[in-house]
Design a protein around this motif. Structure first.
Motif, PDB file in Angstrom:
ATOM      1  N   VAL A  22       0.854  -1.180   0.000  1.00 46.64           N
ATOM      2  CA  VAL A  22       0.000   0.000   0.000  1.00 46.64           C
ATOM      3  C   VAL A  22       0.895   1.237   0.000  1.00 46.64           C
ATOM      4  O   VAL A  22       1.823   1.354   0.798  1.00 46.64           O
ATOM      5  CB  VAL A  22      -1.019   0.013   1.170  1.00 46.64           C
ATOM      6  CG1 VAL A  22      -0.359  -0.165   2.522  1.00 46.64           C
ATOM      7  CG2 VAL A  22      -1.857   1.287   1.152  1.00 46.64           C
ATOM      8  N   ALA A  23       0.642   2.130  -0.963  1.00 44.26           N
ATOM      9  CA  ALA A  23       1.369   3.398  -1.024  1.00 44.26           C
ATOM     10  C   ALA A  23       0.582   4.399  -0.181  1.00 44.26           C
ATOM     11  O   ALA A  23      -0.469   4.879  -0.611  1.00 44.26           O
ATOM     12  CB  ALA A  23       1.471   3.876  -2.469  1.00 44.26           C
ATOM     13  N   THR A  24       1.069   4.690   1.022  1.00 36.58           N
ATOM     14  CA  THR A  24       0.302   5.577   1.914  1.00 36.58           C
ATOM     15  C   THR A  24       0.512   7.052   1.596  1.00 36.58           C
ATOM     16  O   THR A  24      -0.267   7.896   2.005  1.00 36.58           O
ATOM     17  CB  THR A  24       0.707   5.355   3.389  1.00 36.58           C
ATOM     18  OG1 THR A  24       2.071   5.790   3.548  1.00 36.58           O
ATOM     19  CG2 THR A  24       0.563   3.899   3.803  1.00 36.58           C
ATOM     20  N   MET A  25       1.624   7.380   0.942  1.00 38.24           N
ATOM     21  CA  MET A  25       2.024   8.769   0.650  1.00 38.24           C
ATOM     22  C   MET A  25       2.302   9.537   1.953  1.00 38.24           C
ATOM     23  O   MET A  25       2.418  10.760   1.926  1.00 38.24           O
ATOM     24  CB  MET A  25       0.964   9.519  -0.185  1.00 38.24           C
ATOM     25  CG  MET A  25       0.566   8.809  -1.449  1.00 38.24           C
ATOM     26  SD  MET A  25       1.946   8.667  -2.617  1.00 38.24           S
ATOM     27  CE  MET A  25       1.249   7.524  -3.817  1.00 38.24           C
ATOM     28  N   ASP A  26       2.416   8.820   3.038  1.00 37.28           N
ATOM     29  CA  ASP A  26       2.722   9.438   4.334  1.00 37.28           C
ATOM     30  C   ASP A  26       4.223   9.737   4.358  1.00 37.28           C
ATOM     31  O   ASP A  26       5.014   8.873   4.024  1.00 37.28           O
ATOM     32  CB  ASP A  26       2.356   8.435   5.442  1.00 37.28           C
ATOM     33  CG  ASP A  26       1.854   9.141   6.682  1.00 37.28           C
ATOM     34  OD1 ASP A  26       1.736  10.378   6.660  1.00 37.28           O
ATOM     35  OD2 ASP A  26       1.580   8.443   7.674  1.00 37.28           O
ATOM     36  N   GLY A  27       4.589  10.940   4.750  1.00 33.68           N
ATOM     37  CA  GLY A  27       6.001  11.327   4.730  1.00 33.68           C
ATOM     38  C   GLY A  27       6.424  11.616   3.307  1.00 33.68           C
ATOM     39  O   GLY A  27       5.641  12.089   2.502  1.00 33.68           O
TER      40      GLY A  27
END
Ligand code: NIG
Ligand code: FE
Length: 404
Positions: free
Chosen positions: A14-19
């Motif tokens: 999963v690519a959370t795009m967090d950070g």
């Protein structure tokens, strides 16, 4: 025991795009409570669940719901004739000066009802949703009189109410000078006097855009209009430096615009100003390649200078007849120098930033449950497999809106 309205299991990546970067988690689970994410992490760390609906991701990738932060998808008719004329050598500016271009779509839009506009635009909204878009920005700008600009914004509102996407509306009455006016400044006066107050009062849009361009609006027009828009509580946006270098980018920086789009012709000074002012830069790669002979948008330079860079379709009948934001991201890689990861951030987290939204575009606890289960092992496939519909399940506000 965590109660869940929806659980997505067996997620390969999963690519959370967090950070920074993709913020990937492997072998992951997403737990949704109503319209929010209540848990996201590796399966090994997941709490015991009592859930209702379960989705098996089959080892594939999940990405945030895609965000198309710059479109003109409400219009009537098409302009295939102009596409053919350009292929024979005429330029966009020549066609516009001869009464074609935006004004030709204006005639069709003025003659259409809200119901007709909704019917036509809903096809594009559904096409976007099927490919994973959960939030889309929609601009007016083909009505070019008070009544028709409002009609376009009402159309956008209906699309958001009835369609499977969130719609964020932008007033772009300053898209072209209507035939009833000689001077751009007189039309800007009319927008300020007659359209802005109504749009703000009835909350028909959350931002105001202007096409700063030779033959359209000057920097002074733009400054006056956007200051008035800010006074009404709207955010500012600019179409800048697309066909000629006229100062739109510096204006966006000066005024503290939320975003500036196109930017083919920005210079180093412009880029520094955009970075300093935190203006989100929209790489509209489809429009760059759809029009022939455009300089490449310097996406690499924008990122390296510290700008937040979003990618969008610019979906419109004149310069980007496409609803495919993943393709726009693919082109942003090969034509504008973004990395695959930057392009994916451009259609998720940075698209959200261009809209002033921090509750989506990122997958983490408490954020909106807007995400896409792909029919692909890697999130990068979205920018790599051009034109392929890769969204297998699209979830918006915790509900499945499309399933392939
Ligand atoms: O974003 N640049 C100005 N506006 C649109 C084109 C609109 C049209 O040609 O209909 C754009 O490219
Ligand atoms: Fe545009």
């Amino acid at each position: 025991m965590l109660w869940a309205s929806l659980v997505v299991e067996n997620i390969g990546r999963v690519a959370t795009m967090d950070g920074s970067g993709l913020g990937e988690i492997e072998d992951a689970v997403i737990v949704v409570d109503a319209d929010r994410i209540s848990f996201i992490g590796p399966k090994s760390a997941a709490p015991p669940l009592s859930g209702v609906k379960r989705i098996d991701a089959r080892g594939c990738a999940v990405v945030p719901g895609l965000i198309d932060c710059h479109t003109h998808l409400v219009f009537a008719g098409d302009r295939s004739d102009e596409f053919a004329r350009r292929a024979r050598g005429e330029t966009y500016a020549q066609i516009m000066a001869a009464g074609g271009g935006i004004r030709s779509t204006m005639r069709r839009v003025r003659a259409a009802s809200v119901a007709e506009l909704v019917d036509d635009a809903m096809k594009r909204v559904l096409a976007m949703s099927k490919r994973g878009v959960t939030t889309v920005e929609v601009k007016s700008g083909y009505g070019l009189d008070v009544k028709s600009e409002i009609k376009m914004l009402e159309t956008a509102q209906v699309l958001g109410e009835r369609g499977p996407v969130d719609v964020v509306s932008t007033l772009l009455a300053a898209h072209a000078v209507p035939p009833e006016y000689d001077a751009s400044s007189a039309w800007v006066d009319a927008i300020i006097r007659e359209i802005l107050p109504e749009v703000a009062r009835d909350q028909l849009a959350t931002s105001c855009d202007v096409f700063v361009e030779a033959g359209a609006f000057s920097v002074d027009d733009g400054r006056r209009l956007l200051r008035a828009a800010l006074d009404h509580g709207l955010a500012a946006r600019v179409h800048a430096e697309q066909l000629s270098h006229t100062g739109g980018a510096k204006l966006a920086a000066e005024i503290g615009a939320l975003s500036a789009g196109h930017l083919e012709l920005v210079d180093d000074d412009d880029i520094a100003a955009l970075a300093d002012a935190n203006v989100v830069c929209e790489v509209l790669s489809l429009a760059q390649v759809f029009l022939r002979g455009q300089r490449a948008i310097p996406g690499r330079k924008l990122v390296d200078a510290g700008c937040t860079v979003a990618v969008a379709t610019d979906c419109n009948p004149g310069t980007a007849m496409s609803t495919d934001v993943a393709l726009a991201a693919g082109l942003a890689v090969t034509q504008c120098g973004l990395t695959a990861e930057e392009a994916l951030r451009g259609i998720t987290v940075n698209g959200a930033r261009a809209l002033g939204l921090s509750d989506r575009g990122v997958l983490s606890k408490g954020k909106r449950a807007d995400f896409v289960v792909l029919d692909a092992k890697s999130p990068v496939d979205l920018v790599y497999r051009w034109g392929e519909p890769l969204a297998r399940v699209v979830v918006r506000r915790g509900l499945v809106v499309s399933e392939a």
